[in-house]
Design a protein around this motif. Structure first.
Motif, PDB file in Angstrom:
ATOM      1  N   ARG A  19     -29.267   4.061 -17.984  1.00 29.32           N
ATOM      2  CA  ARG A  19     -28.776   5.379 -17.414  1.00 29.32           C
ATOM      3  C   ARG A  19     -27.288   5.411 -17.555  1.00 29.32           C
ATOM      4  NH1 ARG A  19     -33.246   8.028 -18.326  1.00 29.32           N
ATOM      5  NH2 ARG A  19     -34.829   7.636 -16.915  1.00 29.32           N
ATOM      6  N   GLU A  71     -31.684   9.290  -9.468  1.00 26.59           N
ATOM      7  CA  GLU A  71     -31.480   9.024 -10.926  1.00 26.59           C
ATOM      8  C   GLU A  71     -31.168  10.264 -11.798  1.00 26.59           C
ATOM      9  OE1 GLU A  71     -34.293   6.914 -14.318  1.00 26.59           O
ATOM     10  OE2 GLU A  71     -35.027   6.994 -12.046  1.00 26.59           O
ATOM     11  N   LEU A  72     -31.811  11.496 -11.131  1.00 32.64           N
ATOM     12  CA  LEU A  72     -31.670  12.702 -11.878  1.00 32.64           C
ATOM     13  C   LEU A  72     -30.212  13.064 -11.782  1.00 32.64           C
ATOM     14  CD1 LEU A  72     -34.881  14.897 -10.900  1.00 32.64           C
ATOM     15  CD2 LEU A  72     -33.980  13.838 -13.095  1.00 32.64           C
ATOM     16  N   ASP A  73     -29.451  13.005 -10.652  1.00 33.36           N
ATOM     17  CA  ASP A  73     -27.990  13.251 -10.492  1.00 33.36           C
ATOM     18  C   ASP A  73     -27.140  12.249 -11.645  1.00 33.36           C
ATOM     19  OD1 ASP A  73     -28.224  14.785  -8.398  1.00 33.36           O
ATOM     20  OD2 ASP A  73     -28.317  13.059  -7.055  1.00 33.36           O
ATOM     21  N   HIS A  95     -28.039  13.968 -15.390  1.00 32.78           N
ATOM     22  CA  HIS A  95     -27.731  15.366 -15.571  1.00 32.78           C
ATOM     23  C   HIS A  95     -26.100  15.522 -15.146  1.00 32.78           C
ATOM     24  CE1 HIS A  95     -31.649  16.892 -16.166  1.00 32.78           C
ATOM     25  NE2 HIS A  95     -32.035  16.353 -15.149  1.00 32.78           N
TER      26      HIS A  95
END
Length: 151
Positions: free
Chosen positions: A15, A100-102, A105
């Motif tokens: 990530r 995790e999405l923060d 994106h």
């Protein structure tokens, strides 16, 4: 000194990564491909420090993300655990309970926070309020510049 930092998911997807040493891309990818399975294969009750080649890996799991630092052998592991925790706290405050999405994106903000926090492998600013103040100040400057260009 911190040699590099990687953040990856429990599925093994990278990530975020930041290298503080000059290394070619092939060596970086080879190292990542060695480290991720090594950390993921460890049981939860095992120690969060791993001897890796001539360095130490210090990692910590938060929800579905692993934060892994590679440090020199002389570095204090508990201090590295605290630095990982402070970085996660900064992300939590900035995003309001980071997930995790923060990170996926908003990668530029994650890198900006990391760069305000750690420079050249050394802790620059341990206080969260100053790190976030600098990042928000840079963001407001970018917004102002964008508005000026559009006018």
């Amino acid at each position: 000194m911190i040699n590099w930092i990687i953040i990856f998911s429990r599925q093994g997807k990278l990530r975020l990564r930041r290298w503080f040493l000059t290394t070619n891309l092939n060596d970086k990818m080879k190292t990542i491909m060695e480290v991720i399975p090594l950390v993921l294969s460890r049981k939860q009750q095992m120690c969060n420090f791993i001897e890796f080649k001539d360095h130490k890996l210090v990692y910590r799991k938060y929800a579905s993300l692993y934060f892994c630092f590679c440090v020199t052998e002389t570095e204090n592991e508990l201090l590295m655990m605290e630095i990982i925790h402070r970085y996660v706290q900064c992300l939590d405050t900035y995003f309001g309970s980071v997930c995790e999405l923060d990170i996926i994106h908003n990668m530029t903000q994650c890198y900006a926070i990391l760069d305000e926090f750690i420079i050249n492998g050394e802790l620059l600013e341990p206080l969260q309020k100053y790190v976030l103040k600098a990042v928000r100040g840079a963001e407001s400057y970018e917004v102002e510049e964008e508005l000026r260009q559009n006018l």
